[in-house]
Structure formats: C-alpha cells, structure tokens
Motif scaffolding. Structure first.
Motif, short mmCIF file in Angstrom:
data_model
loop_
_atom_site.label_atom_id
_atom_site.label_comp_id
_atom_site.label_asym_id
_atom_site.label_seq_id
_atom_site.Cartn_x
_atom_site.Cartn_y
_atom_site.Cartn_z
N VAL A 1 0.82 -1.22 0.00
CA VAL A 1 0.00 0.00 0.00
C VAL A 1 0.85 1.27 0.00
CG1 VAL A 1 -1.96 -1.13 1.11
CG2 VAL A 1 -0.18 -0.09 2.53
N GLY A 2 2.09 1.19 0.50
CA GLY A 2 2.95 2.37 0.53
C GLY A 2 3.85 2.50 -0.68
N HIS A 3 3.60 1.69 -1.70
CA HIS A 3 4.46 1.70 -2.90
C HIS A 3 4.63 3.09 -3.52
CE1 HIS A 3 6.05 0.67 -6.84
NE2 HIS A 3 4.96 1.17 -7.41
N PRO A 4 3.56 3.88 -3.71
CA PRO A 4 3.76 5.19 -4.35
C PRO A 4 4.66 6.14 -3.56
CG PRO A 4 1.44 4.56 -4.36
CD PRO A 4 2.14 3.61 -3.45
N GLN A 5 4.76 5.93 -2.24
CA GLN A 5 5.58 6.81 -1.41
C GLN A 5 7.01 6.31 -1.25
OE1 GLN A 5 2.18 6.06 -0.28
NE2 GLN A 5 1.82 7.93 -1.49
N MET A 6 7.34 5.18 -1.86
CA MET A 6 8.70 4.64 -1.71
C MET A 6 9.61 5.34 -2.71
SD MET A 6 9.95 0.69 -1.59
CE MET A 6 11.68 0.28 -1.34
N ARG A 7 10.13 6.47 -2.29
CA ARG A 7 10.95 7.31 -3.16
C ARG A 7 12.21 7.73 -2.43
NH1 ARG A 7 7.37 10.47 -7.34
NH2 ARG A 7 5.57 9.09 -7.45
N GLY A 8 13.19 8.15 -3.21
CA GLY A 8 14.43 8.67 -2.67
C GLY A 8 15.07 9.57 -3.71
N THR A 9 16.31 9.94 -3.48
CA THR A 9 17.02 10.79 -4.43
C THR A 9 18.46 10.32 -4.59
OG1 THR A 9 17.56 12.36 -2.65
CG2 THR A 9 15.63 12.86 -4.01
N VAL A 10 18.98 10.52 -5.79
CA VAL A 10 20.41 10.35 -6.07
C VAL A 10 20.98 11.74 -6.30
CG1 VAL A 10 22.15 9.43 -7.63
CG2 VAL A 10 20.13 8.07 -7.10
N VAL A 11 21.96 12.11 -5.49
CA VAL A 11 22.63 13.40 -5.64
C VAL A 11 24.00 13.13 -6.25
CG1 VAL A 11 23.48 15.46 -4.49
CG2 VAL A 11 21.38 14.35 -3.67
N VAL A 12 24.22 13.57 -7.47
CA VAL A 12 25.49 13.37 -8.16
C VAL A 12 26.31 14.66 -8.03
CG1 VAL A 12 26.62 12.79 -10.33
CG2 VAL A 12 24.39 11.78 -9.77
N GLN A 13 27.53 14.52 -7.49
CA GLN A 13 28.38 15.67 -7.21
C GLN A 13 29.73 15.54 -7.91
OE1 GLN A 13 28.12 14.97 -2.83
NE2 GLN A 13 27.42 17.10 -2.73
N GLU A 14 30.41 16.66 -7.99
CA GLU A 14 31.80 16.63 -8.43
C GLU A 14 32.62 15.83 -7.41
OE1 GLU A 14 32.92 17.57 -11.21
OE2 GLU A 14 31.29 18.85 -11.98
N GLN A 15 33.73 15.24 -7.86
CA GLN A 15 34.50 14.35 -7.01
C GLN A 15 34.93 15.01 -5.71
OE1 GLN A 15 35.24 11.06 -7.34
NE2 GLN A 15 36.26 11.17 -5.36
N LYS A 16 35.41 16.26 -5.77
CA LYS A 16 35.89 16.93 -4.54
C LYS A 16 34.75 17.20 -3.57
CE LYS A 16 35.79 21.52 -6.76
NZ LYS A 16 34.63 22.00 -6.00
N ASP A 17 33.57 17.55 -4.09
CA ASP A 17 32.42 17.79 -3.23
C ASP A 17 31.93 16.50 -2.59
OD1 ASP A 17 32.45 20.51 -3.88
OD2 ASP A 17 31.17 20.19 -5.63
N TYR A 18 31.94 15.43 -3.39
CA TYR A 18 31.52 14.13 -2.86
C TYR A 18 32.48 13.66 -1.78
CZ TYR A 18 30.87 9.10 -2.54
OH TYR A 18 30.69 7.84 -2.06
N GLN A 19 33.79 13.80 -2.02
CA GLN A 19 34.78 13.36 -1.06
C GLN A 19 34.66 14.14 0.24
OE1 GLN A 19 36.59 10.67 -1.87
NE2 GLN A 19 37.28 10.63 0.27
N ALA A 20 34.42 15.44 0.15
CA ALA A 20 34.24 16.26 1.36
C ALA A 20 33.01 15.81 2.13
CB ALA A 20 34.12 17.73 0.97
N TRP A 21 31.94 15.50 1.41
CA TRP A 21 30.73 15.01 2.08
C TRP A 21 30.99 13.67 2.74
CZ3 TRP A 21 28.11 10.46 1.01
CH2 TRP A 21 26.91 10.28 1.70
N LEU A 22 31.68 12.75 2.05
CA LEU A 22 31.93 11.42 2.58
C LEU A 22 32.78 11.49 3.84
CD1 LEU A 22 31.43 8.41 2.00
CD2 LEU A 22 33.58 8.38 0.74
N GLU A 23 33.77 12.36 3.84
CA GLU A 23 34.63 12.50 5.03
C GLU A 23 33.85 13.04 6.22
OE1 GLU A 23 37.81 14.94 3.74
OE2 GLU A 23 38.75 13.38 2.49
N GLY A 24 32.77 13.75 5.95
CA GLY A 24 31.94 14.28 7.04
C GLY A 24 30.93 13.30 7.58
N GLN A 25 30.93 12.05 7.03
CA GLN A 25 29.97 11.05 7.47
C GLN A 25 30.56 10.04 8.44
OE1 GLN A 25 26.75 11.62 6.38
NE2 GLN A 25 27.82 13.38 5.49
#
Length: 268
Positions: A231-255
C-alpha cells in the motif's frame, strides 16, 4: 469506405502523435544511452509494421467490400504467403533482438574500476551503504537483519567497520565514476529505478542482484520503486545526488559518525 478512412486516420494520427508528443523520456544522466537507442530501433520497426498492417487492412476493407453479385474466393491455405510471413517476421524479430543482446552484454559486464555500493529496499523506504576509506564493503547476512542492524552487516568483518550507513533515502555519488549497486530486499520484491539513469533492476528477497552505471552529469535525480510492493508503494521514493568528485569526497569524510563501527556499539 468510411471504415477504411477511419483506419487510415487512426494510423496517421498515431504516427503524428508519436512525433510531436511532449511526453518523451527525461534527459539521460548516465552511460546507458544504448538503452534509448535500442528502444528507438524497436519503435521504428514495430511502428513500420503497425502502419503496414493497418494500411493493408484499410485496403482490404475497401478493395473487397461487399458489392452485389460479388462472391468471396475461398483459399484454405497459401504456402507461399506463409513462407513470406515467416521470413519477414523472423527478420523483424532478429532486428529487434540483436541490438538488445549487445546492450545486455554491456549491462552485465561491470568495469573493473567500479565502486561497490549497496541499496537496501524495504516497505517502504530506501537505505544505502557506501564503502569507507578502505574502499570495500563488509559482509552481510540476512539472518543478522534486525531493527538495530537493518542492513544485516556482520560485526565480525573488519572491512565493514568503516562502511557508511545512509538511511532516509538520499544516495550521493561522484560524477563520471562507475558504480556497481548491490541490491537487496528484506521483505518483498522492490525495483530500484532512476529514470534519468535508465538502468533498473529488481531487489529480490534472499538474493543479491546488481546493476552498474556511470553518472554523467551532476544534479538531483529521483529514485522510484518500479515494482508494486504494497500500500505504501507510491511513497517509496528517494534521491540520487550526483556531485563533483571533490564535493563528494568532502561530504563522505563528514559522514564518520555514520560508519558502522560507531553505530554498532550502541546496539550490542
């Protein structure tokens, strides 16, 4: 005459609608333009057959319409016609299947430099696991899945201690880097689908499936579940955020606070 004209108008209208329709696919954001090309080839072949068949029907309706004194000619079979239909059908099917076979080979052949990530589907949300500094994912076991360990990560595998756990439906990836997404489900069949990436694959309970793709442009793209999962199938959503390598690496280090080693002590 009226029926023949209606058939012709339906055919012409269908072709025109296809050519001017505003409901085309979204701009592609991965390497899978091959899939678009295969679909276009299929459309041209099936479209040509559709036009030919309906025009032939319209011709037959008009040419062999009822007229006083005309009698139908009974011909139970025509080996010549059957032979030509078999040959033309075989050629058409081969023309549609051949491009798909080449694309399928690419679809299942993962580049050696692809980074493994994990996508977990459950009613009705997405969770993700990214490799930490060691660049490798730890082992998982469905028997370890629990409310405190939703991804079923083995606490005994040292490779999994630095894995980054993302819950909440946002997956971040670097641009122009191939990724191999390992797909798992803990309850029913789901389907991981990002329209702009074109690639999609089922998540089947009890097995690990996979897809691979290379994001080719930065941006935020919606993740959909393309398999009816409750019943919750229509609400099963998410997002893919594609970033430049340096921005992604900075985000990953902050996790660092989201790696498994830090989360595990609280649940032991």
């Amino acid at each position: 005459m009226a029926v023949a004209l209606i058939l012709v108008l339906i055919t012409v209208g269908s072709v025109v609608f296809h050519l001017v329709s505003p409901w085309w696919w979204t701009p592609i954001a991965s390497n899978w333009g091959y899939i678009d090309s295969t679909i276009v080839i299929t459309f041209w072949i099936t479209g040509a057959v559709f036009v030919a068949v309906v025009f032939f029907m319209a011709y037959c309706v008009y040419r062999f319409r009822h007229q006083p004194g005309r009698q139908a000619h009974y011909e139970p079979e025509s080996k010549r016609l059957e032979l030509w239909l078999t040959i033309l059908t075989g050629v058409g099917v081969a023309a549609m299947l051949t491009p798909g076979l080449f694309v399928w080979r690419q679809f299942i052949t993962v580049p050696e430099d692809a980074t493994d990530i994990e996508v977990l589907g459950q009613q009705w949300q997405w969770a993700f696991r990214l490799p930490g500094p060691d660049g490798k994912l730890g082992m998982t076991d469905t028997r370890l899945v629990s409310p405190d360990n939703p991804l079923g990560i083995s606490r005994e595998d040292p490779k999994g201690q630095d894995d980054v756990i993302i819950e909440g439906g946002e997956l971040r990836l670097p641009v122009d880097k191939p990724v191999k997404a390992l797909l798992r489900s803990v309850d029913v069949i789901h389907n991981f689908y990002v329209p702009e990436m074109r690639a999609k694959m089922d998540l089947v309970p009890g097995q690990v499936s996979y897809i691979w793709f290379t994001p080719t442009r930065t941006g935020t793209f919606e993740i959909l579940c393309a398999e009816l999962c409750g019943v919750g199938h229509p609400q099963m959503r998410g997002t893919v955020v594609v970033q430049e390598q340096k921005d992604y690496q900075a985000w990953l280090e902050g996790q660092a606070s989201r790696n498994f080693a830090r989360l595990a002590p609280a649940v032991q």
